[in-house]
Design an enzyme around this catalytic site. Structure first.
Site: not given
Length: 371
Positions: A15, A75, A94, A96, A118, A270, A299
């Site tokens: 991505r 990520k 993101y 996490h 998130e 994640d 993940a």
């Protein structure tokens, strides 16, 4: 504002944080967007498309990160990327963090302002920047689980929908949120026997009304989890505690009660995973077995369908990116309390209580930083 879009470097992550269409929206507002050369190729967006949208291409990753005011990613930053962050920069991706102490400490030491997709909340409830990738992951979880049930993959050799004269597989989805509902819909569409477990009676009522009994909806207790462990061919972990580590719902001891060759798909990986025996895997080596039970714990599941995921992610993140670029992070967050919930770390301080609690750190009130 000078906005950088790096190429993702996590294992098999294809991505990219922004489509060329998203670039055009930002350059049309007089912001400078610098895209790392080749960043969009994995998602089917060539460099020429970014240039046509007004972006500048940069082949030197060090220069890209060093000169950026706002860095947008998909990520969490990998160790070499954390080292490139500096005080005064804004990182929007993101994160996490509650499952990643080393990353948390690295971001604290960077001095950067780190905003997590998130944990941004929605005016009507929910997590709007997590929702599109949750929908992708939920749908992919069934595909992955069905494949893992094949004998060649270590599974029991079961076809998810069965065939006439042979019963379909039993699928249990733990969690009835965005991930869980999308997983259940996919499994139902493939012809499996599907049960959703959740602790929210209100959510179970919504799902029951929506699917008119075609999906069983059951209140989640220790007993109903035990029953799922014994009877299911495929269990999908779809639980979420926003910003915090996922609870461990199935223990190592319980694996002995599962059918040989049954499958666990942990979409909560994640956030540390919701099965005691879960550990993160990659698209290159997605599964492993413990006590005869196949575990799928990739993940970054949506990275495998990079074009769909990139388009869906940009649709969700672009209004927030524009707010950051137009107003700066303090004003953008001050104007929107839901956006403010995304602030996790600023200038060496943790601002998200669940992250601080996970590692025994102190947190400061994010609102004080923008007031």
């Amino acid at each position: 504002m000078k906005i950088a879009v790096p190429k993702e470097i996590k294992n098999h992550e294809y991505r990219v944080a922004l489509t060329p269409s998203g670039v055009r929206e930002l350059t049309g507002r007089d912001h400078q967007v610098v895209v790392q050369a080749g960043a969009g190729e994995g998602a089917g967006f060539p460099d020429a498309d970014y240039e046509a949208a007004g972006a500048t291409l940069e082949a030197n990753v060090t220069t890209l990160w060093r000169d950026a005011e706002l860095i947008i990613k998909v990520k969490e930053p990998q160790p070499e990327e954390v080292e490139r962050l500096s005080s005064g920069q804004i990182l929007f991706t993101y994160l996490h963090l509650a499952a990643e102490e080393a990353l948390t400490q690295g971001l604290i030491q960077s001095g950067a302002t780190c905003i997590a997709y998130e944990t941004i909340t929605g005016a009507g409830g929910g997590l709007p920047l997590l929702a599109p990738m949750s929908a992708v992951a939920g749908r992919m979880a069934v595909q992955a689980g069905a494949h893992s049930l094949e004998k060649a993959q270590g599974g029991a050799g079961i076809l998810l929908p069965g065939v006439p004269g042979v019963a379909p597989a039993k699928v249990t989805v733990i969690g009835g949120g965005v991930v869980g509902e999308n997983a259940a819909r996919m499994a139902l569409g493939l012809g499996a026997e599907v049960t959703i477990l959740d602790k929210s009676l209100a959510r179970l009522e919504v799902l029951d009304h929506r699917y008119q009994g075609r999906i069983k909806v059951v209140y989640s207790t220790a007993d109903t989890l035990d029953e799922a462990v014994r009877e299911s061919d495929l269990i999908i972990g779809a639980v979420l505690v926003p910003g915090a580590a996922a609870p461990k719902l199935i223990s190592r001891a319980q694996l002995a009660e599962m059918k040989p060759g049954s499958v666990l798909v942990d979409v909560a990986i994640d956030q540390g995973g919701c099965f005691e025996t879960s550990h993160a895997t990659t698209h290159a080596a997605p599964t492993y077995a413990v006590d005869g039970v196949v575990h799928y714990c990739v993940a970054n599941m949506p990275g495998a369908v990079a074009r769909t995921s990139t388009q869906a992610l940009t649709n969700a993140t672009l209004p927030f990116v524009m707010a950051l670029a137009d107003k700066g992070w303090q004003q953008a967050l001050a104007d929107d309390p839901h956006f403010l919930a995304g602030l996790n770390i600023h200038a060496g301080q943790v601002t998200y209580p669940a992250v601080a609690k996970a590692f025994g750190l102190e947190s400061i009130d994010a609102a004080t930083l923008v007031s």
